[in-house]
Design an enzyme around this catalytic site. Structure first.
Site, PDB file in Angstrom:
ATOM      1  NE  ARG A 103      -0.680  -0.181   4.947  1.00 42.14           N
ATOM      2  CZ  ARG A 103      -1.317  -0.203   6.106  1.00 42.14           C
ATOM      3  NH1 ARG A 103      -2.619  -0.019   6.168  1.00 42.14           N
ATOM      4  NH2 ARG A 103      -0.666  -0.416   7.223  1.00 42.14           N
ATOM      5  CB  CYS A 107       5.083  10.144  -6.274  1.00 42.97           C
ATOM      6  SG  CYS A 107       5.694  11.843  -6.258  1.00 42.97           S
ATOM      7  CG  ASN A 141      -5.250   4.339   6.608  1.00 43.67           C
ATOM      8  OD1 ASN A 141      -6.212   4.388   7.370  1.00 43.67           O
ATOM      9  ND2 ASN A 141      -4.150   3.666   6.893  1.00 43.67           N
ATOM     10  CD  GLU A 142      -1.713   4.491  10.289  1.00 44.55           C
ATOM     11  OE1 GLU A 142      -0.933   3.722   9.709  1.00 44.55           O
ATOM     12  OE2 GLU A 142      -2.066   4.331  11.470  1.00 44.55           O
ATOM     13  CB  CYS A 153      10.025  10.153  -8.564  1.00 44.98           C
ATOM     14  SG  CYS A 153       8.833  11.499  -8.423  1.00 44.98           S
ATOM     15  CD  GLU A 312      -6.242   2.497  11.862  1.00 51.41           C
ATOM     16  OE1 GLU A 312      -5.246   1.856  12.238  1.00 51.41           O
ATOM     17  OE2 GLU A 312      -6.423   2.828  10.687  1.00 51.41           O
ATOM     18  CD1 TRP A 320       0.901  -3.083  12.950  1.00 55.55           C
ATOM     19  CD2 TRP A 320       2.639  -2.216  14.069  1.00 55.55           C
ATOM     20  NE1 TRP A 320       0.396  -2.239  13.919  1.00 55.55           N
ATOM     21  CE2 TRP A 320       1.436  -1.693  14.608  1.00 55.55           C
ATOM     22  CE3 TRP A 320       3.857  -1.809  14.621  1.00 55.55           C
ATOM     23  CZ2 TRP A 320       1.421  -0.784  15.682  1.00 55.55           C
ATOM     24  CZ3 TRP A 320       3.841  -0.913  15.684  1.00 55.55           C
ATOM     25  CH2 TRP A 320       2.635  -0.409  16.199  1.00 55.55           C
ATOM     26  CD  GLU A 360      -3.065  -4.666   8.459  1.00 57.20           C
ATOM     27  OE1 GLU A 360      -4.286  -4.545   8.643  1.00 57.20           O
ATOM     28  OE2 GLU A 360      -2.281  -3.698   8.365  1.00 57.20           O
TER      29      GLU A 360
HETATM   30  C1  GAL Z   1      -2.549   1.103  10.995  1.00 54.01           C
HETATM   31  C2  GAL Z   1      -3.255   1.198   9.664  1.00 54.01           C
HETATM   32  C3  GAL Z   1      -4.286   0.108   9.500  1.00 54.01           C
HETATM   33  C4  GAL Z   1      -3.710  -1.202   9.919  1.00 54.01           C
HETATM   34  C5  GAL Z   1      -3.244  -1.102  11.353  1.00 54.01           C
HETATM   35  C6  GAL Z   1      -2.704  -2.403  11.920  1.00 54.01           C
HETATM   36  O1  GAL Z   1      -1.288   1.682  10.933  1.00 54.01           O
HETATM   37  O2  GAL Z   1      -3.888   2.442   9.511  1.00 54.01           O
HETATM   38  O3  GAL Z   1      -4.700   0.059   8.159  1.00 54.01           O
HETATM   39  O4  GAL Z   1      -2.646  -1.527   9.080  1.00 54.01           O
HETATM   40  O5  GAL Z   1      -2.225  -0.163  11.425  1.00 54.01           O
HETATM   41  O6  GAL Z   1      -2.317  -2.223  13.262  1.00 54.01           O
HETATM   42 ZN    ZN Z   2       8.000  11.658  -6.306  1.00 48.20          ZN
END
Ligand code: GAL
Ligand code: ZN
Length: 664
Positions: A103, A107, A141-142, A153, A312, A320, A360
């Protein structure tokens, strides 16, 4: 005050949606965030939209009584789009294209992606902008996750040159600002400037600093594009979900363009990835570090000085971190109460049901893989029940700098992302980092039961400007690692002190000009205000410990990592000196009265206990009440939160292990 969860209707059979919505409501959830990665389901082939499933999902969720936060799906452009426009892909610092398959593969400045963004966001906004179930939009998102703020680039290179021309006007001004005579870096045209990467060794820090600014501006402009489109079609507020203590782009600028700011709260993963010692990681293995978590709450609440959102929040283990421990029984409830008590108006769990495949799979949800309630579901339900009580309804407004807040912070920490970048670019001591320096003041304050605001340096002490933030509510303002100081910020701080404020500058203050050159002597334009200048600095290995001695009372306080060696000037008065003979008697701590206020500078990065002692003394003089709390027992607004495995009694109230109890 609301509870929510992140839900992915596209992951589950339609027949399941109604049941999931019903169990969310049973728990006490009233908000659901959807859609943020669903582009290939919405537009399976170029120009062919499949709205039917999303229409139905929106209706099902809405009919169940859930307010919908709809994410724009731009964090995941589909494969066909990338194949049509490979120039969308970002380039890594090694010069290689970062490809499709995960994901954030775009750019921020790709002209093709800006066009595609406009197209998909417009389509979504037109379709759902006035849907009765819509309560807010989430942009993307984030931003910046997975090291995507800076791209390397060709588009970025050429736009960087234009950006530099706008900033400096003449190349001579750039040469001067970057001091390019050094190592024969002199440029004859803006077109000669490369990106600050892939050189033989370190590139010019001023060049790097400007590239950080440029990249951050790209994120902010990209978000502003989405905000503009969404606002044109919808009255719903627009938010973005940032990450805990994430510093790659300027969150102050981003927040200025949004209606509310959200962050994603993963306490255990965060501690696991942090540079804390193994002892601390063991101590808070199953809860995360309470002060690290509230630092994010204070940061994000402080960006707009209004209640923030947790888009979240961890319900069980994440996938992660290098290691992914289970939360303690009770942790899900504690984090939720901590969030509200610390000013959040929404807490939303990620995710409702654990993913049964893909990246995930190992991440917990409120429901297990098989769709049955996990431990977190029951804890979430318990806390939802408690929060429904009328006496807790306004818990999130307790901490505010203005209005009728019951816990108005009297101490502020200044925060600035350019200072963070300057620190990152040339730390000069391996353990000297921006959040660490900030935490060096923050943690002792929290341990002294002091409520703190974080105030953006760029808005602090301004008057009558958009986003201006008065420093007047604060008895004490602390500036940690504020490396970049110009006349403008110096004057704002001077005004605050003169009018009766108290200011404390930490190590490294005013070491650099805003283009990253050395000041003649730190703290630069603040020298006069604190009555001292820095003559030398000491950058130490983290295992080296040294001390300073307070002149009043002879107390010895320890430090590690950093020392600015001070020399008193003008009306300055020394408060402590260094003990290391290598420093030849240099001053460590100085004060100067100014108008009806006082400014101080502390040159050493004191350790937790030492900083606690120093702040306790000054806060006492200022009439700000303090008391030493046990490690891991903290007060957030009107709640006591116990992150330890034993009970604590305070003011006659017993707070059992891993429990939270209202302050009586
Ligand atoms: C966040 C992200 C989510 C998911 C989550 C897992 O950083 O916005 O999409 O990946 O972590 O903890
Ligand atoms: Zn770029």
């Amino acid at each position: 005050m609301t509870l929510g969860t992140c839900y992915y209707p596209e992951h589950w059979p339609r027949e399941r949606w109604r049941e999931d919505a019903a169990t969310m409501r049973e728990l006490g959830i009233t908000r659901v965030r959807i859609g943020e990665f669903a582009w290939s389901k919405i537009e399976p082939d170029p120009g062919r939209f499949d709205w039917a499933w999303l229409d139905e999902a929106m209706d099902v969720l809405h009919e169940a009584g859930l307010g919908i936060i709809l994410g724009t799906p731009t964090a995941t452009p589909p494969k066909w789009l990338i194949d049509q426009n490979p120039s969308i892909l970002p380039v890594g610092r090694d010069g290689r294209v970062r490809g499709f398959g995960s994901r954030r593969h775009y750019c921020f400045r790709s002209p093709a992606y800006l066009r595609e963004t406009e197209r998909i966001v417009t389509a979504l906004a037109e379709r759902y902008g006035s849907h009765p179930g819509l309560v807010a939009w989430q942009t993307d998102n984030e931003y910046g996750c997975h090291d995507t703020t800076r791209c390397w680039c060709d588009t970025c290179r050429s736009e960087f040159r234009t950006w530099l021309k706008d900033r400096y006007e003449t190349v001579d001004a750039l040469n001067e600002a970057w001091w390019t005579t050094f190592w024969s870096q002199t440029y004859r045209t803006f077109g000669e400037v490369e990106l600050p990467e892939q050189a033989v060794t370190e590139t010019n820090p001023s060049h790097q600093l400007d590239y950080r600014r440029f990249a951050s501006d790209g994120v902010v402009a990209y978000n502003a594009l989405q905000v503009r489109i969404l606002k044109a079609h919808s009255d719903a507020p627009v938010v973005h979900n940032s990450m805990m203590l994430f510093g790659d782009y300027d969150h102050v600028d981003l927040a200025d363009d949004l209606d509310a700011i959200a962050f994603d709260n993963y306490p255990i993963g965060q501690l696991e990835e942090s540079p804390f010692s193994l002892d601390v990681k063991e101590q808070f293995l199953r809860t995360g570090h309470p002060d690290l978590v509230t630092l994010s709450h204070d940061l994000y609440r402080g960006l707009k000085d209004q209640p923030h959102w947790i888009m979240e929040q961890q319900p069980g283990q994440v996938n992660w971190a290098p290691n992914n421990a289970l939360p303690a029984a009770g942790a899900v409830r504690l984090w939720t109460l901590q969030g509200f008590a610390h000013g959040a108006e929404m807490v939303s769990w990620f995710r409702y049901r654990a993913a049964v495949g893909a990246q995930e799979t190992n991440h917990a949800g409120l429901l297990r893989h098989d769709g049955t309630p996990d431990v977190a579901y029951h804890e979430a339900k318990r806390v939802a029940g408690e929060l429904a009580a009328p006496e807790h309804r306004d818990v999130h407004t307790a901490i505010r700098s203005t209005g009728d807040a019951t816990d108005r912070p009297r101490v502020a920490l200044l925060v600035d992302f350019e200072d963070l970048w300057a620190t990152d670019i040339q730390p000069h001591a391996s353990a000297f980092n921006y959040w660490g320096q900030l935490f060096g003041f923050y943690a002792p304050l929290r341990g002294l039961d002091v409520t703190v605001d974080l105030v953006p340096k760029k808005h602090a002490g301004r008057e009558d400007e958009p986003h201006a933030r008065s420093l007047e509510p604060y008895d004490l303002v602390i500036a940690p690692a504020m490396q970049l100081v110009d006349e403008d910020v110096a004057q704002r701080l001077d005004r605050y002190v003169k009018a009766g404020g108290r200011l404390l500058l930490g190590p490294r203050s005013g070491a650099r000009t805003v283009t990253g050159r050395a000041q003649e002597a730190a703290p630069g334009p603040l020298r006069d205000l604190v009555g001292a200048r820095v003559t030398r600095v000491d950058g130490l290995r983290p295992d080296v410990q040294r001390s300073i001695t307070m002149l009043n009372g002879n107390e010895s306080l320890t430090y590690r990592v950093w020392a600015d060696l001070l020399e008193v000037e003008g009306d300055g008065v020394a408060l402590a000196h260094y003990d290391d003979p290598a420093y030849q008697g240099a001053t460590a701590y100085v004060k100067r009265s100014h108008g009806s206020g006082e400014a101080r500078m502390l040159g050493a990065s004191l350790e937790l206990e030492a900083m606690t002692t120093l702040l306790e003394a000054w806060l006492g003089e200022l009439g700000i009440p303090t008391r030493r709390l046990p490690d891991g027992l903290r007060r957030s607004g009107a709640w006591w939160l116990n992150f330890t495995s034993e009970a604590h009694t305070i003011d006659g109230v017993t707070i059992p292990a891993l429990e939270a109890v209202p302050v009586s």
